[in-house]
Design a protein around this motif. Sequence first.
Motif, mmCIF file in Angstrom:
data_model
loop_
_atom_site.group_PDB
_atom_site.id
_atom_site.type_symbol
_atom_site.label_atom_id
_atom_site.label_comp_id
_atom_site.label_asym_id
_atom_site.label_seq_id
_atom_site.Cartn_x
_atom_site.Cartn_y
_atom_site.Cartn_z
ATOM 1 N N ASN A 101 3.670 45.256 31.674
ATOM 2 C CA ASN A 101 4.152 43.946 32.149
ATOM 3 C C ASN A 101 4.962 44.044 33.432
ATOM 4 O O ASN A 101 5.918 43.301 33.662
ATOM 5 C CB ASN A 101 4.988 43.239 31.071
ATOM 6 C CG ASN A 101 4.220 42.990 29.805
ATOM 7 O OD1 ASN A 101 4.606 43.432 28.731
ATOM 8 N ND2 ASN A 101 3.093 42.290 29.905
ATOM 9 N N MET A 102 4.559 44.966 34.298
ATOM 10 C CA MET A 102 5.268 45.120 35.572
ATOM 11 C C MET A 102 5.091 43.883 36.438
ATOM 12 O O MET A 102 4.017 43.286 36.488
ATOM 13 C CB MET A 102 4.770 46.363 36.310
ATOM 14 C CG MET A 102 5.185 47.665 35.649
ATOM 15 S SD MET A 102 4.644 49.101 36.601
ATOM 16 C CE MET A 102 5.323 50.427 35.592
ATOM 17 N N PHE A 103 6.155 43.536 37.156
ATOM 18 C CA PHE A 103 6.142 42.354 38.023
ATOM 19 C C PHE A 103 5.558 42.754 39.385
ATOM 20 O O PHE A 103 6.286 42.944 40.363
ATOM 21 C CB PHE A 103 7.550 41.792 38.197
ATOM 22 C CG PHE A 103 8.185 41.273 36.933
ATOM 23 C CD1 PHE A 103 7.446 41.149 35.767
ATOM 24 C CD2 PHE A 103 9.517 40.913 36.921
ATOM 25 C CE1 PHE A 103 8.026 40.669 34.598
ATOM 26 C CE2 PHE A 103 10.113 40.425 35.762
ATOM 27 C CZ PHE A 103 9.371 40.308 34.595
ATOM 28 N N ASN A 104 4.242 42.882 39.443
ATOM 29 C CA ASN A 104 3.560 43.261 40.682
ATOM 30 C C ASN A 104 3.318 42.011 41.517
ATOM 31 O O ASN A 104 2.378 41.248 41.281
ATOM 32 C CB ASN A 104 2.234 43.953 40.362
ATOM 33 C CG ASN A 104 1.544 44.497 41.603
ATOM 34 O OD1 ASN A 104 1.917 44.173 42.733
ATOM 35 N ND2 ASN A 104 0.533 45.314 41.407
ATOM 36 N N ILE A 105 4.167 41.803 42.513
ATOM 37 C CA ILE A 105 4.112 40.568 43.293
ATOM 38 C C ILE A 105 2.951 40.547 44.285
ATOM 39 O O ILE A 105 2.711 39.523 44.940
ATOM 40 C CB ILE A 105 5.438 40.341 44.050
ATOM 41 C CG1 ILE A 105 5.701 41.464 45.055
ATOM 42 C CG2 ILE A 105 6.592 40.206 43.065
ATOM 43 C CD1 ILE A 105 6.923 41.234 45.926
#
Length: 206
Positions: free
Chosen positions: A75-79
Amino acid sequence: ESYKFLRKHILDNYTIIEIIDLGPNVFQGVTAEAIIIIISNEKKNNHKISIKSKKEDGFDNWNIKQDIFFDTFDNMFNIYLVGEVLTLTNKIKKHKVLENLYEVVSFGLNTKDNKRYFLETKKNSKWKKAVMGRDIDKWSIKSFGYVYYDDSVLTRKGDPSAFKKEKIIMQRIGSSLVASFDDEGLYCYNSTNMILQKDKDYNLRY
């Protein structure tokens, strides 16, 4: 991996209003990019997060669906999962292009006090040649040290069998790919990822 439960909790229960990417080198000696996350305790469906990414002459701006982060690794916040990057990522997942060829290991080591246990010189056989994310440059390993690899000081052991193999070492955090080939059996801190070869018909060097 250390923060995956926090990220999942945020996605399940809150709305991310804005993510501001301040880029690397905000703090001395830290290669990770510093960010500011603005969160609302009101959960909204189909929400789009406002992204601001610092550049030399200001900020780039775009939006990204919050729900995308439910499908990222841990669930990494890869913008940066927008446009062509998102399309390519989905194709790789769909056709399983890489999973049968390579394995990504993200469990590196860490110590109680890296100032004491990660040094420039080797004291004895328990001190292993090692790298942090900051030591990795594009296509080369620009520096290294020696870590005291002993259970008494380790907070994370990592995977010793993976350390000893030929591998590609990547900086774990950053907006661009920074990686280098390692054939010395370097021990890797948890600020890196390691790519290991699974299919012998393919060569990590190429």
